[in-house]
Design a protein around this motif. Structure first.
Motif, PDB file in Angstrom:
ATOM      1  N   ALA A  80      46.004  97.950  83.759  1.00 16.64           N
ATOM      2  CA  ALA A  80      44.802  97.302  83.228  1.00 16.64           C
ATOM      3  C   ALA A  80      44.964  97.027  81.736  1.00 16.64           C
ATOM      4  O   ALA A  80      44.588  95.950  81.250  1.00 16.64           O
ATOM      5  N   ALA A  81      45.524  97.989  81.000  1.00 15.45           N
ATOM      6  CA  ALA A  81      45.743  97.787  79.568  1.00 15.45           C
ATOM      7  C   ALA A  81      46.739  96.657  79.328  1.00 15.45           C
ATOM      8  O   ALA A  81      46.545  95.817  78.434  1.00 15.45           O
ATOM      9  N   ASP A  82      47.811  96.625  80.142  1.00 13.06           N
ATOM     10  CA  ASP A  82      48.787  95.546  80.005  1.00 13.06           C
ATOM     11  C   ASP A  82      48.159  94.193  80.311  1.00 13.06           C
ATOM     12  O   ASP A  82      48.405  93.206  79.600  1.00 13.06           O
ATOM     13  N   ALA A  83      47.343  94.156  81.373  1.00 13.27           N
ATOM     14  CA  ALA A  83      46.684  92.897  81.733  1.00 13.27           C
ATOM     15  C   ALA A  83      45.720  92.470  80.640  1.00 13.27           C
ATOM     16  O   ALA A  83      45.651  91.276  80.293  1.00 13.27           O
ATOM     17  N   ALA A  84      44.980  93.420  80.068  1.00 11.59           N
ATOM     18  CA  ALA A  84      44.048  93.087  78.985  1.00 11.59           C
ATOM     19  C   ALA A  84      44.808  92.578  77.760  1.00 11.59           C
ATOM     20  O   ALA A  84      44.398  91.585  77.131  1.00 11.59           O
ATOM     21  N   ALA A  85      45.911  93.239  77.442  1.00 13.35           N
ATOM     22  CA  ALA A  85      46.713  92.794  76.294  1.00 13.35           C
ATOM     23  C   ALA A  85      47.298  91.408  76.544  1.00 13.35           C
ATOM     24  O   ALA A  85      47.307  90.549  75.655  1.00 13.35           O
ATOM     25  N   ARG A  86      47.765  91.189  77.785  1.00  4.65           N
ATOM     26  CA  ARG A  86      48.308  89.871  78.133  1.00  4.65           C
ATOM     27  C   ARG A  86      47.222  88.800  78.049  1.00  4.65           C
ATOM     28  O   ARG A  86      47.449  87.712  77.517  1.00  4.65           O
ATOM     29  N   ALA A  87      46.034  89.130  78.563  1.00  7.09           N
ATOM     30  CA  ALA A  87      44.930  88.169  78.529  1.00  7.09           C
ATOM     31  C   ALA A  87      44.522  87.880  77.088  1.00  7.09           C
ATOM     32  O   ALA A  87      44.242  86.722  76.731  1.00  7.09           O
ATOM     33  N   GLU A  88      44.490  88.905  76.256  1.00  8.23           N
ATOM     34  CA  GLU A  88      44.130  88.703  74.845  1.00  8.23           C
ATOM     35  C   GLU A  88      45.165  87.829  74.145  1.00  8.23           C
ATOM     36  O   GLU A  88      44.811  86.917  73.388  1.00  8.23           O
ATOM     37  N   THR A  89      46.435  88.087  74.431  1.00  5.56           N
ATOM     38  CA  THR A  89      47.503  87.278  73.830  1.00  5.56           C
ATOM     39  C   THR A  89      47.398  85.822  74.284  1.00  5.56           C
ATOM     40  O   THR A  89      47.513  84.890  73.469  1.00  5.56           O
ATOM     41  N   GLU A  90      47.169  85.640  75.582  1.00  5.28           N
ATOM     42  CA  GLU A  90      47.035  84.273  76.106  1.00  5.28           C
ATOM     43  C   GLU A  90      45.821  83.582  75.510  1.00  5.28           C
ATOM     44  O   GLU A  90      45.883  82.392  75.165  1.00  5.28           O
ATOM     45  N   ALA A  91      44.713  84.315  75.363  1.00  6.86           N
ATOM     46  CA  ALA A  91      43.510  83.725  74.767  1.00  6.86           C
ATOM     47  C   ALA A  91      43.766  83.350  73.311  1.00  6.86           C
ATOM     48  O   ALA A  91      43.349  82.279  72.855  1.00  6.86           O
ATOM     49  N   ARG A  92      44.453  84.223  72.580  1.00  6.68           N
ATOM     50  CA  ARG A  92      44.775  83.931  71.183  1.00  6.68           C
ATOM     51  C   ARG A  92      45.674  82.694  71.093  1.00  6.68           C
ATOM     52  O   ARG A  92      45.453  81.814  70.251  1.00  6.68           O
TER      53      ARG A  92
END
Length: 126
Positions: A80-92
């Motif tokens: 979940a943390a990896d997915a959140a970090a990936r989603a945040e990176t993609e959003a950025r």
């Protein structure tokens, strides 16, 4: 009363041997009489040991299950943390791409407006 009997060495040795033999016979008789109780106690000890081993195995199984559950939860949290970090990176990255696209569009619009004004000025002079 004093013992008036004359105990010679051979009499004392015989009496001692008979006493030992009597004790040995009493021990053997008590042992054979106690055999069922001894076997029952031994069987009880074996059953207690088996129950103890069963409880130990159950505790180990519970510990192993708990460790596996905690490991699975940790893996889920990590995923979940990896997915959140990936989603945040993609959003950025998407926001950065959108900002760059808007800057380029604004630049193109300013150029188009400048070119239009220049063309109008040239048209008024001509």
């Amino acid at each position: 009363m004093k013992n008036t009997r004359n105990n010679d060495l051979s009499d004392r040795r015989t009496a001692a041997a008979e006493a030992k033999f009597a004790l040995l016979n009493a021990y053997r008789a008590a042992r054979t009489a106690d055999e069922p109780a001894r076997l029952a106690r031994q069987a009880e000890r074996v059953s207690i040991a088996a129950a103890r081993e069963e409880r130990r195995l159950e505790r180990e199984r519970i510990k192993r299950d708990e460790a596996e559950r905690q490991a699975a939860e940790a893996a889920e949290r990590q995923a979940a943390a990896d997915a959140a970090a990936r989603a945040e990176t993609e959003a950025r990255e998407a926001a950065e791409t959108n900002r760059i696209a808007r800057v380029l569009e604004d630049e193109a619009a300013r150029k188009a407006e400048r070119d239009r004004r220049y063309a109008n000025r040239k048209a008024r002079r001509a």
